[in-house]
Design a protein around this motif. Structure first.
Motif, PDB file in Angstrom:
ATOM      1  N   THR A 118      -3.723  16.965 -12.119  1.00 57.56           N
ATOM      2  CA  THR A 118      -5.061  16.577 -11.676  1.00 57.56           C
ATOM      3  C   THR A 118      -5.975  16.362 -12.880  1.00 57.56           C
ATOM      4  O   THR A 118      -5.670  16.749 -14.007  1.00 57.56           O
ATOM      5  CB  THR A 118      -5.696  17.662 -10.789  1.00 57.56           C
ATOM      6  N   HIS A 119      -7.114  15.732 -12.619  1.00 55.94           N
ATOM      7  CA  HIS A 119      -8.162  15.687 -13.633  1.00 55.94           C
ATOM      8  C   HIS A 119      -8.747  17.086 -13.811  1.00 55.94           C
ATOM      9  O   HIS A 119      -8.651  17.939 -12.906  1.00 55.94           O
ATOM     10  CB  HIS A 119      -9.265  14.712 -13.229  1.00 55.94           C
ATOM     11  N   ALA A 120      -9.350  17.310 -14.950  1.00 56.50           N
ATOM     12  CA  ALA A 120      -9.989  18.594 -15.218  1.00 56.50           C
ATOM     13  C   ALA A 120     -11.419  18.568 -14.697  1.00 56.50           C
ATOM     14  O   ALA A 120     -11.893  17.580 -14.127  1.00 56.50           O
ATOM     15  CB  ALA A 120      -9.962  18.892 -16.710  1.00 56.50           C
ATOM     16  N   SER A 121     -12.109  19.657 -14.906  1.00 58.16           N
ATOM     17  CA  SER A 121     -13.505  19.784 -14.493  1.00 58.16           C
ATOM     18  C   SER A 121     -14.373  18.739 -15.177  1.00 58.16           C
ATOM     19  O   SER A 121     -14.002  18.141 -16.192  1.00 58.16           O
ATOM     20  CB  SER A 121     -14.019  21.177 -14.861  1.00 58.16           C
ATOM     21  N   ALA A 122     -15.567  18.532 -14.632  1.00 58.75           N
ATOM     22  CA  ALA A 122     -16.510  17.602 -15.261  1.00 58.75           C
ATOM     23  C   ALA A 122     -16.889  18.095 -16.659  1.00 58.75           C
ATOM     24  O   ALA A 122     -17.137  17.283 -17.560  1.00 58.75           O
ATOM     25  CB  ALA A 122     -17.752  17.448 -14.388  1.00 58.75           C
ATOM     26  N   GLU A 123     -16.915  19.416 -16.859  1.00 61.24           N
ATOM     27  CA  GLU A 123     -17.238  19.952 -18.184  1.00 61.24           C
ATOM     28  C   GLU A 123     -16.201  19.518 -19.213  1.00 61.24           C
ATOM     29  O   GLU A 123     -16.540  19.149 -20.349  1.00 61.24           O
ATOM     30  CB  GLU A 123     -17.311  21.479 -18.129  1.00 61.24           C
ATOM     31  N   ALA A 124     -14.920  19.557 -18.832  1.00 59.81           N
ATOM     32  CA  ALA A 124     -13.856  19.116 -19.741  1.00 59.81           C
ATOM     33  C   ALA A 124     -13.989  17.634 -20.044  1.00 59.81           C
ATOM     34  O   ALA A 124     -13.778  17.193 -21.182  1.00 59.81           O
ATOM     35  CB  ALA A 124     -12.494  19.417 -19.127  1.00 59.81           C
ATOM     36  N   GLN A 125     -14.329  16.861 -19.034  1.00 60.85           N
ATOM     37  CA  GLN A 125     -14.501  15.423 -19.219  1.00 60.85           C
ATOM     38  C   GLN A 125     -15.672  15.133 -20.164  1.00 60.85           C
ATOM     39  O   GLN A 125     -15.612  14.213 -20.987  1.00 60.85           O
ATOM     40  CB  GLN A 125     -14.710  14.742 -17.868  1.00 60.85           C
ATOM     41  N   VAL A 126     -16.734  15.915 -20.059  1.00 59.03           N
ATOM     42  CA  VAL A 126     -17.858  15.771 -20.986  1.00 59.03           C
ATOM     43  C   VAL A 126     -17.407  16.058 -22.416  1.00 59.03           C
ATOM     44  O   VAL A 126     -17.766  15.334 -23.352  1.00 59.03           O
ATOM     45  CB  VAL A 126     -19.021  16.702 -20.585  1.00 59.03           C
ATOM     46  N   ALA A 127     -16.605  17.102 -22.601  1.00 58.86           N
ATOM     47  CA  ALA A 127     -16.124  17.433 -23.945  1.00 58.86           C
ATOM     48  C   ALA A 127     -15.322  16.275 -24.532  1.00 58.86           C
ATOM     49  O   ALA A 127     -15.454  15.954 -25.721  1.00 58.86           O
ATOM     50  CB  ALA A 127     -15.280  18.708 -23.908  1.00 58.86           C
ATOM     51  N   ALA A 128     -14.496  15.617 -23.712  1.00 57.90           N
ATOM     52  CA  ALA A 128     -13.688  14.504 -24.197  1.00 57.90           C
ATOM     53  C   ALA A 128     -14.559  13.330 -24.630  1.00 57.90           C
ATOM     54  O   ALA A 128     -14.340  12.737 -25.695  1.00 57.90           O
ATOM     55  CB  ALA A 128     -12.709  14.062 -23.112  1.00 57.90           C
ATOM     56  N   LEU A 129     -15.555  12.988 -23.832  1.00 55.81           N
ATOM     57  CA  LEU A 129     -16.450  11.879 -24.193  1.00 55.81           C
ATOM     58  C   LEU A 129     -17.323  12.248 -25.392  1.00 55.81           C
ATOM     59  O   LEU A 129     -17.659  11.391 -26.212  1.00 55.81           O
ATOM     60  CB  LEU A 129     -17.321  11.505 -22.999  1.00 55.81           C
ATOM     61  N   SER A 130     -17.679  13.519 -25.509  1.00 54.01           N
ATOM     62  CA  SER A 130     -18.477  13.965 -26.653  1.00 54.01           C
ATOM     63  C   SER A 130     -17.693  13.809 -27.949  1.00 54.01           C
ATOM     64  O   SER A 130     -18.278  13.505 -29.001  1.00 54.01           O
ATOM     65  CB  SER A 130     -18.899  15.428 -26.460  1.00 54.01           C
ATOM     66  N   ASP A 131     -16.396  14.012 -27.897  1.00 52.99           N
ATOM     67  CA  ASP A 131     -15.528  13.777 -29.047  1.00 52.99           C
ATOM     68  C   ASP A 131     -15.609  12.317 -29.470  1.00 52.99           C
ATOM     69  O   ASP A 131     -15.804  11.992 -30.645  1.00 52.99           O
ATOM     70  CB  ASP A 131     -14.094  14.150 -28.669  1.00 52.99           C
ATOM     71  N   ASP A 132     -15.496  11.401 -28.498  1.00 53.97           N
ATOM     72  CA  ASP A 132     -15.591   9.971 -28.804  1.00 53.97           C
ATOM     73  C   ASP A 132     -16.947   9.619 -29.420  1.00 53.97           C
ATOM     74  O   ASP A 132     -17.022   8.870 -30.403  1.00 53.97           O
ATOM     75  CB  ASP A 132     -15.397   9.143 -27.535  1.00 53.97           C
ATOM     76  N   ILE A 133     -18.011  10.148 -28.831  1.00 52.77           N
ATOM     77  CA  ILE A 133     -19.357   9.845 -29.323  1.00 52.77           C
ATOM     78  C   ILE A 133     -19.519  10.343 -30.757  1.00 52.77           C
ATOM     79  O   ILE A 133     -20.028   9.629 -31.631  1.00 52.77           O
ATOM     80  CB  ILE A 133     -20.420  10.476 -28.408  1.00 52.77           C
ATOM     81  N   ALA A 134     -19.075  11.570 -31.001  1.00 49.25           N
ATOM     82  CA  ALA A 134     -19.252  12.163 -32.327  1.00 49.25           C
ATOM     83  C   ALA A 134     -18.522  11.363 -33.394  1.00 49.25           C
ATOM     84  O   ALA A 134     -19.099  10.997 -34.429  1.00 49.25           O
ATOM     85  CB  ALA A 134     -18.778  13.615 -32.326  1.00 49.25           C
ATOM     86  N   TYR A 135     -17.240  11.046 -33.167  1.00 47.42           N
ATOM     87  CA  TYR A 135     -16.525  10.378 -34.258  1.00 47.42           C
ATOM     88  C   TYR A 135     -16.895   8.905 -34.381  1.00 47.42           C
ATOM     89  O   TYR A 135     -16.887   8.357 -35.493  1.00 47.42           O
ATOM     90  CB  TYR A 135     -15.012  10.608 -34.186  1.00 47.42           C
ATOM     91  N   ASN A 136     -17.242   8.242 -33.265  1.00 46.52           N
ATOM     92  CA  ASN A 136     -17.698   6.859 -33.388  1.00 46.52           C
ATOM     93  C   ASN A 136     -18.948   6.768 -34.257  1.00 46.52           C
ATOM     94  O   ASN A 136     -19.145   5.798 -34.991  1.00 46.52           O
ATOM     95  CB  ASN A 136     -17.997   6.263 -32.007  1.00 46.52           C
ATOM     96  N   ASN A 137     -19.788   7.791 -34.172  1.00 44.66           N
ATOM     97  CA  ASN A 137     -21.009   7.813 -34.974  1.00 44.66           C
ATOM     98  C   ASN A 137     -20.735   8.270 -36.404  1.00 44.66           C
ATOM     99  O   ASN A 137     -21.062   7.565 -37.367  1.00 44.66           O
ATOM    100  CB  ASN A 137     -22.040   8.731 -34.315  1.00 44.66           C
ATOM    101  N   HIS A 138     -20.108   9.428 -36.574  1.00 43.02           N
ATOM    102  CA  HIS A 138     -20.031   9.976 -37.924  1.00 43.02           C
ATOM    103  C   HIS A 138     -18.987   9.284 -38.799  1.00 43.02           C
ATOM    104  O   HIS A 138     -19.101   9.299 -40.026  1.00 43.02           O
ATOM    105  CB  HIS A 138     -19.869  11.494 -37.920  1.00 43.02           C
ATOM    106  N   ASP A 139     -17.982   8.663 -38.191  1.00 46.49           N
ATOM    107  CA  ASP A 139     -17.036   7.923 -39.026  1.00 46.49           C
ATOM    108  C   ASP A 139     -17.708   6.713 -39.673  1.00 46.49           C
ATOM    109  O   ASP A 139     -17.400   6.359 -40.819  1.00 46.49           O
ATOM    110  CB  ASP A 139     -15.825   7.490 -38.201  1.00 46.49           C
ATOM    111  N   LEU A 140     -18.622   6.079 -38.953  1.00 46.36           N
ATOM    112  CA  LEU A 140     -19.392   4.988 -39.558  1.00 46.36           C
ATOM    113  C   LEU A 140     -20.205   5.501 -40.740  1.00 46.36           C
ATOM    114  O   LEU A 140     -20.253   4.877 -41.808  1.00 46.36           O
ATOM    115  CB  LEU A 140     -20.322   4.354 -38.519  1.00 46.36           C
TER     116      LEU A 140
END
Length: 383
Positions: free
Chosen positions: A180-202
């Motif tokens: 199954t999918h995980a909780s909405a909190e887990a999904q937020v953590a996954a998207l937060s990872d994308d947001i963080a590295y898309n920004n700081h890698d630049l």
């Protein structure tokens, strides 16, 4: 005020080893605190994000990346009425299983471990928090709640097909409902990872002069960000201009996830975390237009940063470090520290021994791996 689909600590499925609850911390606060105090978390400060950690004091490491992911996660979770402590715990733990030298080290270790079941950094994070952290009197690992374990295991979505062996071992003891999918909190953590590295890698690549601000200003989303800054602050100092543009880009990503998740949650009608898990699709994601723009930015990063000649040159050097250390310790396990010797003595076959060696190497920091390579292999690798 929590939303009805938030993960509530008083409804937790508990821990594998029952413990008396804290009188002043929720179970998820306690999980977060145990992760912060874990040895594996401390070692992230000397592990590569993109650049080998000693290349410059201003570049992100796995530790600073994880802290940024935690900050983004708390912001989004708070806006959506989710549990911020659970979100932060997952965000801080999501990279615990990374090897030295980032994805380069992981790729090298996976290839070496292919005959013994392979290596996966997400599964290794689960192994760390359930087995390898050995500080408590009554249990191995951190004895985290079911909800935190579930979120670490499948924050990127359901895990189907053949499981990584480290995850399969944990799941045999604690059913994490991996289909199954995980909780909405887990999904937020996954998207937060994308947001963080898309920004700081630049930001890190600009500092490393792998490309210029003018290059970024021609990309979607970033063209508007730089344009807004130039309109509001004509002639701004280049460093301030860069920071202002990237923080606007950062804000656009965060706002988009919040707005899209609110819409998806409302449309789905979910009223509990169980309904979130059973929905069959994520409820926290980027909007389709923003995701299309991000894919173009990620393609730019892949070509101009992750595969830049200077980065690839260092990747080749550090891969050789892992490729030399693994067979050395596999043939000379007594060279490993004393605290590993009981596990080595109990290893029933070469696969078990290889997995212990993999645990040891995966836990190394960049600098320690380089030191061990010089001491044991006799070659100093300059990176």
């Amino acid at each position: 005020m929590h939303a009805p689909y938030a993960t509530m600590p008083d409804r937790s499925r508990g821990r594998q080893v029952p413990e008396e609850e804290s009188s002043f911390r929720s179970p998820f606060q306690r999980d977060r605190d145990r992760i912060i105090h874990a040895s594996a978390f401390r070692r992230l400060k000397h592990k590569t994000q993109v650049f080998v950690e000693h290349e410059g004091d201003n570049y992100r490491t796995r530790l600073t990346h994880s802290i940024e992911v935690g900050q983004v996660g708390r912001t989004i979770a708070g806006a959506l009425g989710l549990n911020q402590e659970l979100t932060e715990a997952v965000a801080l733990a999501h990279d615990l299983g990374h090897t030295p030298f980032g994805h380069t080290g992981e790729d090298a270790l996976h290839a070496l471990m292919e005959p013994y079941g392979g290596f996966d950094h997400n599964a290794q994070a689960i192994r760390i928090v359930t087995r390898l952290e050995r500080h408590y009197a009554e249990f191995d690992g951190l004895n985290l709640t079911w909800e935190t374990l579930e979120a670490i295991a499948k924050h990127n979505g359901p895990v189907v097909g053949e499981l990584p062996w480290a995850l399969a071992e944990c799941n045999a003891e604690v059913d994490l409902e991996l289909h199954t999918h995980a909780s909405a909190e887990a999904q937020v953590a996954a998207l937060s990872d994308d947001i963080a590295y898309n920004n700081h890698d630049l930001h890190d690549a600009l500092r490393a002069e792998l490309f210029t601000d003018d290059d970024l200003a021609r990309l979607p989303l970033l063209d508007k960000a730089y344009g807004q800054v130039d309109t509001l602050y004509p002639g701004l100092d280049p460093n301030r201009r860069r920071h202002e543009a990237l923080r606007r880009f950062f804000g656009v990503m965060v706002s988009d996830v919040i707005d899209t998740a609110r819409l998806l949650l409302a449309e789905s009608g979910v009223q509990s975390v169980e309904e979130v898990r059973a929905l069959g699709h994520p409820v926290v994601k980027f909007s389709d237009p923003l995701w299309r723009d991000l894919k173009e930015i990620r393609a730019f990063l892949f070509t101009r940063m992750y595969r830049a000649p200077s980065v690839m040159e260092k990747r080749a050097k550090v891969a050789k470090v892992v490729e030399a250390l693994f067979p050395y310790f596999l043939d000379n396990p007594l060279e490993m520290p004393e605290r590993w010797q009981a596990d080595i003595a109990a290893a029933e076959d070469r696969t078990a021994l290889a997995r212990i060696v993999s645990d040891y190497i995966a836990g190394m920091t960049d600098r320690f791996a380089l030191q061990q390579h010089e001491r044991l292999i006799g070659v100093k690798v300059e990176v």
